[in-house]
Design an enzyme around this catalytic site. Structure first.
Site, PDB file in Angstrom:
ATOM      1  N   ASN A 172      -3.092   8.913   7.877  1.00  0.00           N
ATOM      2  CA  ASN A 172      -3.073   8.111   6.671  1.00  0.00           C
ATOM      3  C   ASN A 172      -1.635   7.993   6.167  1.00  0.00           C
ATOM      4  O   ASN A 172      -1.105   6.913   5.990  1.00  0.00           O
ATOM      5  CB  ASN A 172      -3.970   8.800   5.636  1.00  0.00           C
ATOM      6  N   ASP A 201      -4.172   9.243  -4.898  1.00  0.00           N
ATOM      7  CA  ASP A 201      -3.852   8.592  -3.629  1.00  0.00           C
ATOM      8  C   ASP A 201      -2.433   8.973  -3.203  1.00  0.00           C
ATOM      9  O   ASP A 201      -2.197  10.070  -2.729  1.00  0.00           O
ATOM     10  CB  ASP A 201      -4.065   7.089  -3.795  1.00  0.00           C
ATOM     11  N   ASN A 202      -1.465   8.086  -3.410  1.00  0.00           N
ATOM     12  CA  ASN A 202      -0.105   8.395  -2.969  1.00  0.00           C
ATOM     13  C   ASN A 202       0.676   9.190  -4.002  1.00  0.00           C
ATOM     14  O   ASN A 202       0.533   8.983  -5.191  1.00  0.00           O
ATOM     15  CB  ASN A 202       0.657   7.096  -2.717  1.00  0.00           C
ATOM     16  N   HIS A 221       0.685   1.357   7.506  1.00  0.00           N
ATOM     17  CA  HIS A 221      -0.036   2.127   6.486  1.00  0.00           C
ATOM     18  C   HIS A 221       1.009   2.950   5.724  1.00  0.00           C
ATOM     19  O   HIS A 221       1.886   2.364   5.098  1.00  0.00           O
ATOM     20  CB  HIS A 221      -1.086   2.955   7.227  1.00  0.00           C
ATOM     21  N   HIS A 271      -1.569   1.206  12.723  1.00  0.00           N
ATOM     22  CA  HIS A 271      -2.910   1.225  13.319  1.00  0.00           C
ATOM     23  C   HIS A 271      -3.106   0.007  14.215  1.00  0.00           C
ATOM     24  O   HIS A 271      -3.925  -0.862  13.914  1.00  0.00           O
ATOM     25  CB  HIS A 271      -3.993   1.236  12.235  1.00  0.00           C
ATOM     26  N   GLU A 318       0.791  -1.220   0.000  1.00  0.00           N
ATOM     27  CA  GLU A 318       0.000   0.000   0.000  1.00  0.00           C
ATOM     28  C   GLU A 318       0.826   1.274   0.000  1.00  0.00           C
ATOM     29  O   GLU A 318       0.411   2.275  -0.533  1.00  0.00           O
ATOM     30  CB  GLU A 318      -1.022  -0.096   1.128  1.00  0.00           C
ATOM     31  N   ASN A 362      -4.852  12.570   1.639  1.00  0.00           N
ATOM     32  CA  ASN A 362      -4.276  11.240   1.538  1.00  0.00           C
ATOM     33  C   ASN A 362      -2.761  11.318   1.395  1.00  0.00           C
ATOM     34  O   ASN A 362      -2.069  11.584   2.368  1.00  0.00           O
ATOM     35  CB  ASN A 362      -4.951  10.509   0.377  1.00  0.00           C
TER      36      ASN A 362
HETATM   37  C1  LIG Z   1      -0.947   5.156  -0.128  1.00  0.00           C
HETATM   38  O1  LIG Z   1      -2.201   4.696  -0.410  1.00  0.00           O
HETATM   39  C2  LIG Z   1      -2.986   4.279   0.662  1.00  0.00           C
HETATM   40  C3  LIG Z   1      -4.286   3.697   0.208  1.00  0.00           C
HETATM   41  O2  LIG Z   1      -5.284   4.630   0.053  1.00  0.00           O
HETATM   42  C4  LIG Z   1      -3.089   5.420   1.593  1.00  0.00           C
HETATM   43  O3  LIG Z   1      -3.949   5.088   2.636  1.00  0.00           O
HETATM   44  C5  LIG Z   1      -1.692   5.769   2.056  1.00  0.00           C
HETATM   45  O4  LIG Z   1      -1.673   6.758   2.959  1.00  0.00           O
HETATM   46  C6  LIG Z   1      -0.903   6.200   0.903  1.00  0.00           C
HETATM   47  N1  LIG Z   1       0.477   6.454   1.220  1.00  0.00           N
HETATM   48  C7  LIG Z   1       1.118   7.490   0.763  1.00  0.00           C
HETATM   49  C8  LIG Z   1       2.594   7.516   0.920  1.00  0.00           C
HETATM   50  O5  LIG Z   1       0.562   8.415   0.231  1.00  0.00           O
END
Ligand SMILES: *[C@@H]1O[C@H](CO)[C@@H](O)[C@H](O)[C@H]1NC(C)=O
Ligand SMILES: *[C@@H]1O[C@H](CO)[C@@H](O)[C@H](O)[C@H]1NC(C)=O
Ligand SMILES: *[C@@H]1O[C@H](CO)[C@@H](O)[C@H](O)[C@H]1NC(C)=O
Length: 355
Positions: A168, A269-270, A115, A134, A53, A224
């Site tokens: 996150n 997302d990332n 995570h 988590h 992830e 995110n």
């Molecule tokens: C990567 O993706 C996951 C899935 O949604 C997210 O929860 C996580 O924080 C992300 N990590 C980064 C480095 O952005």
């Protein structure tokens, strides 16, 4: 008259509900069709079957990957096993993922649920790995020292703070200093799905250091991914459900001021940043419904964007990879090393392709 009022109120309610539903569907990008974009030569990474992830690649080609995330509402193929951290050496011809041994009596392995990850390398070339964890669905930030000789991670510290309730992702700017996104929706083993549905922009970004913790940006519809430019002057934040990437200027006192935002047609997302070119590589979910409501017959798609020249007036945005979920499900992150692209997913495999 009373009947008319009831009908009017009912009508208003229905209209509001329709608006809310259509806004929700838009935020989730519910009906997007995928146009496939393929890369010439791709292989799955051996040893990754239950998620990759988040990942980070060091300049020397070592990659750290978090695997086995349990997040309420999101699929897991191994719900009863603890998560793990993997290491890959991308200088090898056919790299495989090896589980890093975690040492230190202060760390509880059975509840490990990693995570976001981020590394910090100090002047002595010591590599610190900061990991969002988590345990029992709470949030902690774990600080490890990477010991390359025996491929282990020495646990140094667990960080908890009331301004870090549901983190996150993080980007490390020191061994115990980082920016973190709080996504707000994940608390105590449940997804605040009504709040997710309503889309009030709850989520925010916090700067953490041992002496000072402060909110530095707020008002996001699910903040995110977060990352930083190679010169350390700009911070990039992905706002998942608004489909935006925000560029912030970072000041010497660690506060952020907004500079610009880019809008996309996909759930961003990332973000990873190429340390050489400064390009952003973004793992995306073209259809958010499929990631939050898993159906193996109709799995979530994968998409990777490359953003060049983000600070200029004309950033170049390219879809580098897109797949409807037949090959790779639910990509979250992508990063490059020497002409190759490593793509991670929330709960599925990891793909390594030539660019
Ligand atoms: C990567 O993706 C996951 C899935 O949604 C997210 O929860 C996580 O924080 C992300 N990590 C980064 C480095 O952005
Ligand atoms: C931090 O630095 C910026 C830029 O110099 C300045 O505008 C801001 O007021 C400072 N904030 C604090 C809390 O010191
Ligand atoms: C996905 O694309 C492949 C071809 O690339 C096609 O065979 C398959 O039916 C598509 N699946 C879905 C769910 O659209």
């Amino acid at each position: 008259m009373a009947k008319l009022m009831v009908l009017t109120v009912l009508g208003l309610g229905l209209a509001l509900f329709r608006d809310q539903r259509s806004s929700y569907q838009k935020r989730m990008n519910a009906f997007l069709e995928i146009k496939p974009v393929e890369l010439s030569s791709c292989n799955f990474i051996k040893g990754i079957e239950t998620g990759s992830e988040d990942l980070e690649i060091l300049r020397n080609g070592l990659a750290f990957i978090s695997s086995g995330l349990k997040y309420p509402g999101i699929k897991s193929f191994e719900p009863d096993k603890p998560g793990k951290l993997l290491l890959m050496n991308l200088n090898k011809e056919d790299p495989t993922a090896l589980e890093l041994r975690i040492i230190g009596s202060t760390f509880d392995l059975p509840s490990f649920n990693p995570h976001g990850v981020s590394t910090f390398t100090d002047e002595d070339n010591t590599v610190y790995l900061l990991v969002v964890n988590h345990p029992n669905y709470k949030t902690t930030i774990e600080v490890f020292k990477f010991q390359e000789d025996d491929k282990s991670l020495l646990h140094l510290k667990t960080i908890r703070h009331k301004l870090l309730p549901n983190v996150n992702d993080i980007v490390a700017v020191g061994p115990e200093h980082f920016y973190a996104t709080n996504d707000h929706y994940f608390v105590n083993n449940y997804l605040r799905s009504w709040e997710l549905y309503l889309g009030i922009a709850w989520s925010h970004v916090v700067y953490y250091s041992p002496d000072k913790v402060q909110v530095v940006a707020e008002g996001f519809d699910f903040a995110n991914g977060i990352n930083i430019s190679p010169d350390g002057r700009y911070v990039y934040i992905a706002e998942l459900l608004a489909h935006k990437i925000h560029v912030y200027e970072k000041h010497a006192n660690w506060t952020l001021t907004p500079l610009k935002s880019l809008e996309f047609d996909t759930l961003v997302d990332n973000i990873s940043v190429d340390p050489v070119t400064g390009d952003l590589w973004v793992g995306c979910h073209p259809n958010g419904m499929k990631i939050f409501f898993y159906d193996e017959e109709n799995p979530p798609a994968s998409e990777v964007l490359q953003i060049q020249d983000i600070l200029t007036e004309n950033p170049k945005i390219k879809v580098v990879y897109a797949d409807n979920g037949t090959t790779l499900q639910g990509s979250t992150v992508a990063s490059v090393y020497k002409g190759k692209l490593l793509i991670g997913t929330v709960f599925h495999k990891a793909l390594y392709c030539k660019l």
